[in-house]
Design an enzyme around this catalytic site. Sequence first.
Site, PDB file in Angstrom:
ATOM      1  N   ASP C  10       0.803  -1.223   0.000  1.00  0.00           N
ATOM      2  CA  ASP C  10       0.000   0.000   0.000  1.00  0.00           C
ATOM      3  C   ASP C  10       0.837   1.276   0.000  1.00  0.00           C
ATOM      4  O   ASP C  10       0.694   2.133   0.873  1.00  0.00           O
ATOM      5  CB  ASP C  10      -0.991  -0.016   1.173  1.00  0.00           C
ATOM      6  CG  ASP C  10      -1.984  -1.143   1.027  1.00  0.00           C
ATOM      7  OD1 ASP C  10      -1.671  -2.272   1.445  1.00  0.00           O
ATOM      8  OD2 ASP C  10      -3.062  -0.899   0.445  1.00  0.00           O
ATOM      9  N   HIS C  12       0.705   3.280  -2.556  1.00  0.00           N
ATOM     10  CA  HIS C  12      -0.215   4.267  -3.155  1.00  0.00           C
ATOM     11  C   HIS C  12       0.524   5.444  -3.779  1.00  0.00           C
ATOM     12  O   HIS C  12       0.150   6.597  -3.561  1.00  0.00           O
ATOM     13  CB  HIS C  12      -1.236   4.754  -2.113  1.00  0.00           C
ATOM     14  CG  HIS C  12      -2.233   3.706  -1.724  1.00  0.00           C
ATOM     15  ND1 HIS C  12      -3.362   3.435  -2.447  1.00  0.00           N
ATOM     16  CD2 HIS C  12      -2.240   2.823  -0.683  1.00  0.00           C
ATOM     17  CE1 HIS C  12      -4.043   2.454  -1.881  1.00  0.00           C
ATOM     18  NE2 HIS C  12      -3.372   2.058  -0.796  1.00  0.00           N
ATOM     19  N   ASP C  49      -1.271  -2.470  -4.409  1.00  0.00           N
ATOM     20  CA  ASP C  49      -1.452  -1.018  -4.335  1.00  0.00           C
ATOM     21  C   ASP C  49      -0.121  -0.271  -4.240  1.00  0.00           C
ATOM     22  O   ASP C  49       0.074   0.599  -3.405  1.00  0.00           O
ATOM     23  CB  ASP C  49      -2.385  -0.637  -3.160  1.00  0.00           C
ATOM     24  CG  ASP C  49      -3.848  -0.827  -3.521  1.00  0.00           C
ATOM     25  OD1 ASP C  49      -4.139  -1.123  -4.706  1.00  0.00           O
ATOM     26  OD2 ASP C  49      -4.710  -0.687  -2.633  1.00  0.00           O
ATOM     27  N   HIS C  85      -6.217  -0.786  -6.311  1.00  0.00           N
ATOM     28  CA  HIS C  85      -6.149   0.526  -6.964  1.00  0.00           C
ATOM     29  C   HIS C  85      -5.420   0.507  -8.291  1.00  0.00           C
ATOM     30  O   HIS C  85      -5.775   1.246  -9.190  1.00  0.00           O
ATOM     31  CB  HIS C  85      -5.439   1.541  -6.034  1.00  0.00           C
ATOM     32  CG  HIS C  85      -6.308   2.114  -4.986  1.00  0.00           C
ATOM     33  ND1 HIS C  85      -6.815   1.355  -3.948  1.00  0.00           N
ATOM     34  CD2 HIS C  85      -6.791   3.376  -4.787  1.00  0.00           C
ATOM     35  CE1 HIS C  85      -7.553   2.115  -3.173  1.00  0.00           C
ATOM     36  NE2 HIS C  85      -7.561   3.342  -3.663  1.00  0.00           N
ATOM     37  N   HIS C 167      -3.847  -9.437  -1.342  1.00  0.00           N
ATOM     38  CA  HIS C 167      -4.254  -8.046  -1.127  1.00  0.00           C
ATOM     39  C   HIS C 167      -5.737  -8.018  -0.761  1.00  0.00           C
ATOM     40  O   HIS C 167      -6.589  -7.612  -1.537  1.00  0.00           O
ATOM     41  CB  HIS C 167      -3.996  -7.237  -2.401  1.00  0.00           C
ATOM     42  CG  HIS C 167      -4.249  -5.764  -2.234  1.00  0.00           C
ATOM     43  ND1 HIS C 167      -3.311  -4.892  -1.712  1.00  0.00           N
ATOM     44  CD2 HIS C 167      -5.328  -4.986  -2.513  1.00  0.00           C
ATOM     45  CE1 HIS C 167      -3.804  -3.663  -1.685  1.00  0.00           C
ATOM     46  NE2 HIS C 167      -5.039  -3.687  -2.166  1.00  0.00           N
ATOM     47  N   HIS C 200      -3.564  -4.246   1.531  1.00  0.00           N
ATOM     48  CA  HIS C 200      -4.914  -3.709   1.464  1.00  0.00           C
ATOM     49  C   HIS C 200      -5.363  -3.068   2.773  1.00  0.00           C
ATOM     50  O   HIS C 200      -5.953  -2.000   2.776  1.00  0.00           O
ATOM     51  CB  HIS C 200      -5.930  -4.771   1.024  1.00  0.00           C
ATOM     52  CG  HIS C 200      -7.296  -4.204   0.714  1.00  0.00           C
ATOM     53  ND1 HIS C 200      -7.478  -3.153  -0.157  1.00  0.00           N
ATOM     54  CD2 HIS C 200      -8.536  -4.534   1.156  1.00  0.00           C
ATOM     55  CE1 HIS C 200      -8.768  -2.877  -0.234  1.00  0.00           C
ATOM     56  NE2 HIS C 200      -9.433  -3.677   0.548  1.00  0.00           N
ATOM     57  N   HIS C 202      -4.775  -0.972   5.921  1.00  0.00           N
ATOM     58  CA  HIS C 202      -3.793   0.084   6.126  1.00  0.00           C
ATOM     59  C   HIS C 202      -3.210   0.107   7.534  1.00  0.00           C
ATOM     60  O   HIS C 202      -2.490   1.024   7.884  1.00  0.00           O
ATOM     61  CB  HIS C 202      -4.409   1.453   5.762  1.00  0.00           C
ATOM     62  CG  HIS C 202      -4.440   1.684   4.286  1.00  0.00           C
ATOM     63  ND1 HIS C 202      -4.622   2.930   3.706  1.00  0.00           N
ATOM     64  CD2 HIS C 202      -4.306   0.820   3.241  1.00  0.00           C
ATOM     65  CE1 HIS C 202      -4.606   2.815   2.382  1.00  0.00           C
ATOM     66  NE2 HIS C 202      -4.424   1.537   2.083  1.00  0.00           N
TER      67      HIS C 202
END
Lengths: 517, 379, 430
Positions: C10, C12, C49, C85, C167, C200, C202
């Site tokens: 993650d 991102h 992600d 994502h 995930h 996934h 957080h």
Amino acid sequence: MQDLEIVGQVIAGDIANILVREKSGKKLELGDLLVAEEGDSRLLILKVYGLVYGSQVPQLAREMASGLKLEGLGAGLDYFEPHLRNYVIAEVKAIAQVINNKARIPKSLPTFFSAIRHIKKEDLAFLTKPDNPIFFGNVRSGSKVLDVPVFLNGSDVFTHHVLIPATTGRGKSNLVKVLLWNALGSGGKFGILVLDPHDEYYGRHGKGLKDHPSAKQDLVYFSTTPVKAANTLVINLQSIKPWYFDGIVRFTDAQNDAIDQYYNAFNDTWIENVIRDTPLPNGVTIAPRTLGVLRRKFDSVLGIYLDDADQLQCRSKIFSDNSGETTMQDIINSLEAGKIVVIDTSRLLDQAELLIGSIIVGDIFSRYQKYKSDGRLNDKPVISIVIEEAPRVLGTNVLESSGDNIYNTIAREGRKFKVGLTAITQLTSVIPKTVLTNINTKIILGNEMSVERRAVMDSASQDLSDEDRTIASLDKGEAIISSSFVKFAIPIQIPLIDEIIAEDNEPQNSPKRRVVG
Amino acid sequence: MLPDLTRITADLIRDLDEKINELALGEPHFSNVLRKYPFKKENFRPVLQERAIEGHTTSKLAFIDGGNGEILGAPNFSIQFNRICYCLFKGKERIQKSKDTIDRIEFLSCTYSSFRNKEIYYDTITYPLSSTFQNLLPSESDLSFDSSDRSIMDGRERADIRRVASIARRFAEWSFAAYVAQKELEKSDAIVMDGTLHAAFTHESAYAKKLYEATTEAGITVTGVAKTSRLFTDTGLSLIGAVQKFAEDCKLAFGSWYLPIAEVADMDHQAMIFVTKLNQQAKHVFRYEIQRDQHNALTLKEIDNIFFMLAENSRDITFAGYPFGCAVADSYGRVSEHDLEYYRALVMGEAGKQGNWPKFSRHIQSVDAHEILNSLVGL
Amino acid sequence: MVYKFAHLSDCHIGAWRDTTLKEMNIKAFEMVFDRCMEEKVDFIIIAGDFFESNMPDLESVQRATEKLRQVKDAGITTYIIYGSHDYSATKLSMIHILESAGLFRKVMEPQTLDNNRITLTVFTDIKTGAKITGMSGRALSLEKTYFEMLDHESFAELDGFKIFVFHSAINELRPKDLAHATSMPLSLLPPGFSYYAGGHVHSRSENKYGNGLIVYPGCIFGTDARDLEHTARKEKRGFYIVEFDTQVKKLKFIEMSPCEIISKTIDADKKTASQVQSALDQYASGIAANGKVILIRLQGTLSAGKPSDIDTNPAKELLKKNGSITVNISKFGLATQEVTKIAVMGETKEQIEEKLFKQRLAAFKLDPSIKDLKVRSFVSKLLIGDGGTTLAKDLVSVLRDDQKDNESKVIFEERIVGDALAKLKVDELE
């Protein structure tokens, strides 16, 4: 009425006991539903609850005749016109009067000498499909099953509680499976919590609810030993509030006081802190003995203890301090989404099972109470809690010794909040009458114990006082539904779950799925 | 001192045993017969099976029986309810009657005494419960009796009115039998009347005669079964008892049989009298009569056939050896106290309405004294 | 022989509109990769992600590529799966491009067994012999279906150190605040692996599963205010370094923090709008803001006034002036008593309105062309269920307002539009 249809004729009796002479060879059965047509689309539905012999031949003559035959002296002698002189008299009772397709409680006798026939599908046209239908089975006349399905409004039935009294081997488990199976197909109208101490409903080892076409969307299964795609039954200790123990575990005043102190001080982590013997703030002290007893109780009920490395451990793996934080919410959210939640409690100790039930039931109940005060209750599905061996929480001795619990509260007030109980029991007699009368629908299966039959009959919505023999003689899968939502106590045949499963699972080709990512 | 009952009863039984001397069965005793048949072993005839009867035909038997009971009665009048029924059998199977045949006749009758020509007369008026019965009821002129008519007298006593009141039913039975014969029977069928064929009352033989004529023409046989018999042997034994003893003594090779007793050819009684045992298991033997002229016109085989049919109808296990049809006709024809209550209420109600109940009740009270006594002693 | 690998998830990359936060996020990623090189890990696992979207802005991609290249040059293989994502079923994704360039090794490679069953190719890390396979995440947790189809038996015979990368949130393991997110039961994870490298979710967690471990490192920085609030509340951010031979020998969490974050919730319950205004202003003036990310949440039901009556700008200005690197003041948790009153009023037109709104909203479906999950969740929160009814009623009540006597037309329009936008909470979306 056609001559061929006639099975008997009214010959005597009174309102509670109409005597019908059986037409020879028609073999009326206990529990048969019969009809006396009264003209002008009026008819009386009668039910057979007794059968006796009648004879035109005096007793002595019959004994002699029998002697002749038995002793081999009656060669060439016969009973002349046996069907005329020896016959069966059925004791029947009118259970419903139908006028223009509307049923009501009968208040008159059938016309004297009325011809009687078996009931037909058309006679029961008043049994229509209600809103929120739940299928219970087909109407049964004696042991004959009619092509007339019995649907009840599931919302009414579940909120006003259901009792399933039966002894082992009379089809109790099949009935519950069928009920749940049909509720599964209702498209999210009913949220049903099933505490399953025998792990028999999901179908872990064979056919079961998991085989329902809607199971993927609407069935949630929790188990301490989950099969693939099932959820692990693990509950975070922080989900457990002190009052969940009410009526399940008994604490002394001193223990209750200690619990209150810890809950006030540590809130959700109160249990962990009791076990870790964390000192209370502000110099409050609890007698070490009291805490010691509490720790032992938590150990025996929850299986929680501290290991040598000071790590919290749970013997049964159901309770945890670091996982299962959302289990309770998951369960409750699923129920609220109209799903059926089956919880396999087969590996749990009795008290742990009841405690888990109490936690979930308490949570959902308070949530629904809130919905009611917010005016949002109407949008929510009806909730039913299926509890096996119901006297464990609703028995007179339990309620007397451990005080009120959440189940008792729901039995009393649940319907106002759309939360109901489906109580299964072998021992109806140990449930207090006040609770029994609150349970509106009773699906009565066969029972050989007269005390139990009496307890069921005494609290039924219809006068079942003459059904004693009928109930005793109910075969596996045969039942009587008594409820204020039906016009009369309807005898039904509950279908076999295996047959339903086979029927609802006609093989079909699923489209091939492309897996990417 | 208490009577020594053991001794008294012992004496009684010893004496009775002495008096009933079965060593001499004697012969049937008749004051007025054409022919008597002495007790002889070879006179016994077995009731044959159908296959043993050459040219056997399965024929029908029509059983006629009736009953009557008093609705209201006094020494000077008697109101009766009368019912006559029939049933039809072929062997053990009941035969459904034709649609348009009346299965029973019911009527009320009123018998009353009147004084004319210095004599007391008993007259009877009949009231059919349905106009369809009208033709089957006896004419009222036939039902008018001089109280000193010997046929109705009880010894030297003036006849009891109830005895007279039952005559209407007796006459109607003959008429009804003729009706049934005409409607339901055909050649070689038989009628079984309840009782003997003795038309004892004045005017009765005319009714019997009509039946005989009608049936003879159609090839139908008129018979009668008597449950009781007052016949004796000339040694003073009961005829029925004597025949039973004789049959046992003969050690017959067959279980069911018939034995001719006498041929009677009176104006009012024309019959061939038999005693018959209709089933091996039977505890009873019965007196059975066949109309004399008709009997004499029958072949032996035809007579065998009648007994065969009767025996077939007597195989009911609850009363072996007694024709089932007789029992059925009896139960149909029987007048129950329940029936009587019903009509009594109607009649009394009507009397009250017409204002003459006080008059009738004065006469009824004279009979009622008996009932009052009974009620006083708690019977 | 003991090896070690890094497990992160993650990242991102490309998240945040706020340029400062966007930079912080990328910086966190760079710190992680630098640390991996320092630690000389044998390989890196990224559990989905990695990017914020399938095709993030090129500047972010460039920064990421640079680090990936450095790692590769250092002889470290990076194993990756898609997250919810950064995959697109219809369009090309940057992950795919970078994999083609040899910077990643994607470890999800499904094989169809029959109509209802799949299995996954197992990759062997040449250096360590570790066996790696995984299941990518898909938007709306579509991967749950794949998990249901996954044949667990096919992994039964594997030996050695086995890693399963995934995930997905797990029912039994997810934190309370994810109770409403879609997730799947633990029993769908194939049993028998030594290490389950999760993404996934957080927040960080470590759990036992059979003889193995299920580990979520959590996000490295976070993608929304809630993540940052968690960080402010002492949730540690970073990644795991795992030492192993045939099983996990040591599990070490490496904390990474590109900046300090302060989060504050101001209780607005039973206060008037002006009371809340002054509480906000007072708080803003009282904190040392220099170099910090500051998140303020206003929460509760106002006893008087509307959320729109509270002006957050003065506080924002003040904090920025005091050196805060970024400020976010949220009014999302505010409600007003006045609106609720309307909802419970009598039987007349309001009730009819409410019924109509309910009916219309029941038929509402989110436009599937909207791909951005945040937008989706924002819109659905706003419109689906009771929230939608309230919003509609609020809007009607705003739009119903008449022009006041002394109000010019321009001012009136501004006022109405402003109030309406406040009801729509568009400022929250930023």
